[in-house]
Design an enzyme around this catalytic site. Structure first.
Site, PDB file in Angstrom:
ATOM      1  N   ASP A   1       0.961  -1.291   0.066  1.00 44.56           N
ATOM      2  CA  ASP A   1       0.080   0.013  -0.386  1.00 44.56           C
ATOM      3  C   ASP A   1       1.156   1.476   0.240  1.00 44.56           C
ATOM      4  O   ASP A   1       0.632   1.989   0.929  1.00 44.56           O
ATOM      5  CB  ASP A   1      -0.518   0.010   1.237  1.00 44.56           C
ATOM      6  CG  ASP A   1      -0.060  -0.278   2.748  1.00 44.56           C
ATOM      7  OD1 ASP A   1       0.945  -0.604   2.534  1.00 44.56           O
ATOM      8  OD2 ASP A   1      -0.821  -0.092   3.646  1.00 44.56           O
TER       9      ASP A   1
ATOM     10  N   ASP B   1       7.411  -5.111  14.252  1.00 44.72           N
ATOM     11  CA  ASP B   1       8.110  -3.263  14.001  1.00 44.72           C
ATOM     12  C   ASP B   1       8.733  -2.691  15.710  1.00 44.72           C
ATOM     13  O   ASP B   1       9.349  -2.360  15.706  1.00 44.72           O
ATOM     14  CB  ASP B   1       6.988  -3.165  13.192  1.00 44.72           C
ATOM     15  CG  ASP B   1       5.879  -2.545  13.851  1.00 44.72           C
ATOM     16  OD1 ASP B   1       5.040  -4.303  14.387  1.00 44.72           O
ATOM     17  OD2 ASP B   1       4.835  -1.775  13.283  1.00 44.72           O
TER      18      ASP B   1
END
Length: 471
Positions: A238, A314
């Site tokens: 994206d 992350d």
């Protein structure tokens, strides 16, 4: 008288006889003498003849020698003239050879120049064929998003395709995603099929975050260990990229390889919204992992892969125990833009923080940029000087005060709660992870505010860590 005459006659006769005897004796003596003389003459004649013969032989020998000497001299003269002629010819040839040598030297220089040029071109072609990094787009089940991302990447990757091989790694078996990826001949498709059940560690956790972590580990293991790349740039399905995306990462790759205090390089700035950025040439070090378009090296993956987390990879990267005091390079103006309003995070923070992001539109020539200020030995001093020269702002209404000041300003915060209050007033990210604010370096968060001025939110220990005396 007769007797006298007889006596005289006898006397004369005796005298005559004596005379005759003497004459005979003389004659005999002379005959003997002449015989001896004749013998001597013969002997002398023989000697003379012998001497003459020897003289003649000697003269003949000398004449022969003289003739030979004259002939030899003539031959020598002839040979000398021939040699002189040959020397003259050789000198002529030498001059001719010297001229030929000069011509050959000129040709050699021209050939050397040509060879060097060809070597440079060949080396450049060779360098051009050595990948800077593999680029992988992490995909799952959003075919329309994937297409937009691929088109954005190919727009700038086609000219440097050999240096940035493109991969799409799909997690799962969504047919539309697989079909879309395989419709592009300029990329390599990888598929991660994981049928192992997921067991969350805490109630209410989304399985998707566990699957994402597994997918990342599998894809990076494939690219580093199976395809043997030295660096990998990770994109999500994206994202769109900036025109200088690849040149930025190529310049940063040198830093990543040479400075082991840099853990990864990111193209993202969490506070990269239009109102908070200005300079497309500015790069920073950060203690907070930005993600969202980032590059890491194989040596770093060798460290991370064995302990890769089950989920929330992350945030795991942002833990101090994992980054170990190492930093991340980030730009002021983002080189990636995240358009993923719909996804596993359900559009968390999208409208406030992601949609307003400024995607760089300036073609920066990163090869000509001096990035030495970003090295570990230079950056603290470099950043400290910038912070030190900023004008301090105190009290309430810091936003208004900062707006009315020309030039950079610094604002001290006392703790996380105070930071969140000030950050909320400006509209930047308030979030912390493991005691570190987003984008911070040694507790300092920097952003632009409305104008080119920079605002530095400075932590209670930041100036000490930067080596700046608190005034």
């Amino acid at each position: 008288m007769r007797a006298s005459r007889v006596n005289l006659l006898n006397s004369d006769l005796c005298l005559f006889e004596k005379s005759s005897f003497i004459s005979e004796a003389l004659i005999l003596l002379m005959a003997k003498f002449f015989c001896n003389f004749a013998f001597l003459l013969v002997a002398a004649a023989v000697v003379f003849i012998y001497i003459q013969m020897r003289l003649f032989a000697t003269q003949s020998e000398y004449a022969d020698r003289l003739a030979a000497a004259v002939e030899s001299e003539n031959h020598c003269t002839s040979q000398m003239r021939l040699l002189i002629d040959q020397i003259s010819m050789q000198q002529g040839r030498i001059l001719s050879l010297e001229e030929e040598k000069k011509r050959q030297d000129t040709k050699c220089e021209q050939l050397m120049s040509l060879v060097q040029d060809l070597e440079r071109r060949g080396l450049q072609r060779l360098v051009d064929k050595v990948p800077v990094a593999a680029v992988v787009i992490m995909a799952c089940n959003r075919a329309d998003y994937l297409e937009r991302t691929i088109e954005s990447v190919l727009k700038y990757q086609s000219s440097v395709a050999s240096r940035y091989p493109l991969f799409v790694s799909q997690d799962g078996s969504d047919a539309s995603v697989r079909s879309k990826a395989l419709s592009y001949k300029m990329l390599t498709y990888m598929q991660h099929l994981d049928y192992e059940p997921v067991h969350t560690e805490r109630p209410g956790e989304l399985i998707a975050y566990y699957k994402i972590a597994r997918h990342y580990k599998w894809a990076l293991d494939e690219l580093f260990y199976k395809h043997n790349f030295s660096r990998v740039i990770i994109l999500e399905d994206d994202m769109e990229i900036a025109p200088d995306f690849f040149s930025y990462f190529e310049a940063a790759a040198t830093l990543l390889d040479s400075d082991k205090s840099i853990m990864a390089v990111s193209s993202w700035n969490d506070n990269g919204q239009k109102q908070f950025v200005h300079d497309p040439y500015m790069l920073y070090r950060s203690d907070f992992f930005p993600g969202l378009g980032w590059m890491l090296s194989r040596s770093m993956w060798d460290e991370l892969s064995p302990k890769w987390p089950k989920a929330y990879w992350d945030d795991w990267m942002r833990l101090k125990e994992n980054h170990g005091g190492r930093q991340f390079i980030r730009p002021e103006v983002c080189r990636t833009y995240n358009f993923g309003e719909h996804g596993s995070s359900f559009g968390q923070f999208y409208k406030q923080y992601l949609e307003p992001i400024k995607l760089n539109d300036v073609q920066v020539d990163w090869k000509s940029m001096d990035l030495s200020y970003l090295t570990e030995e230079n950056y603290t001093r470099h950043f400290a000087n910038i912070v030190k020269n900023a004008r301090p702002v105190y009290g309430v209404d810091v936003v208004l005060k900062a707006y009315n000041i020309d030039g950079d300003v610094s604002i001290l915060y006392k703790d996380q709660e105070d930071f969140e209050r000030i950050a909320g007033q400006f509209g930047i990210f308030e979030e912390w992870k493991d005691g570190i604010p987003r984008t911070a370096y040694k507790g300092v968060v920097v952003f632009r505010f409305q104008t080119p001025r920079r605002v530095f939110l400075v932590g209670p220990d930041s100036l000490k860590q930067l080596g700046v005396e608190h005034t």
